[in-house]
Design a protein around this motif. Sequence first.
Motif: not given
Length: 117
Positions: A17, A19, A25, A58-59, A95, A98, A107
């Motif tokens: 995961v 963001n 985006r 936005d994830t 990116q 998260f 990530w």
Amino acid sequence: MSGYAVRDGAARRFGFVVNVRPEKRAEYLALHRAVWPRVEAAMHENGLRNYSIFIADDTLFGVYDYVGDDYERDMARVQADKTSQEWWAHTGPCQVPFGAVAGVTGWREMELAWHMD
């Protein structure tokens, strides 16, 4: 990274995961509508299969199966691929990590909570 064994040990499944920056985006999604063939080839040559990235707000959530026998070696080969490095130069700025986890810059691996075949 241990992943989760699926299909009688024939593959290991991984979930990640991160963001996406709201202002990036659309750029991120456009890049992934036309992933460079060499980027996909590098992953495939090194045991990655069934790779998907999902987005909610936005994830981003990514999941793939690994079918090789030396995950660390194969991921190092993907990391060393020059075209993949160039690809990440485009996708990386889109990116943001998260959650607040020390040392995580991209990530983040997720722990499997449930699986059904």
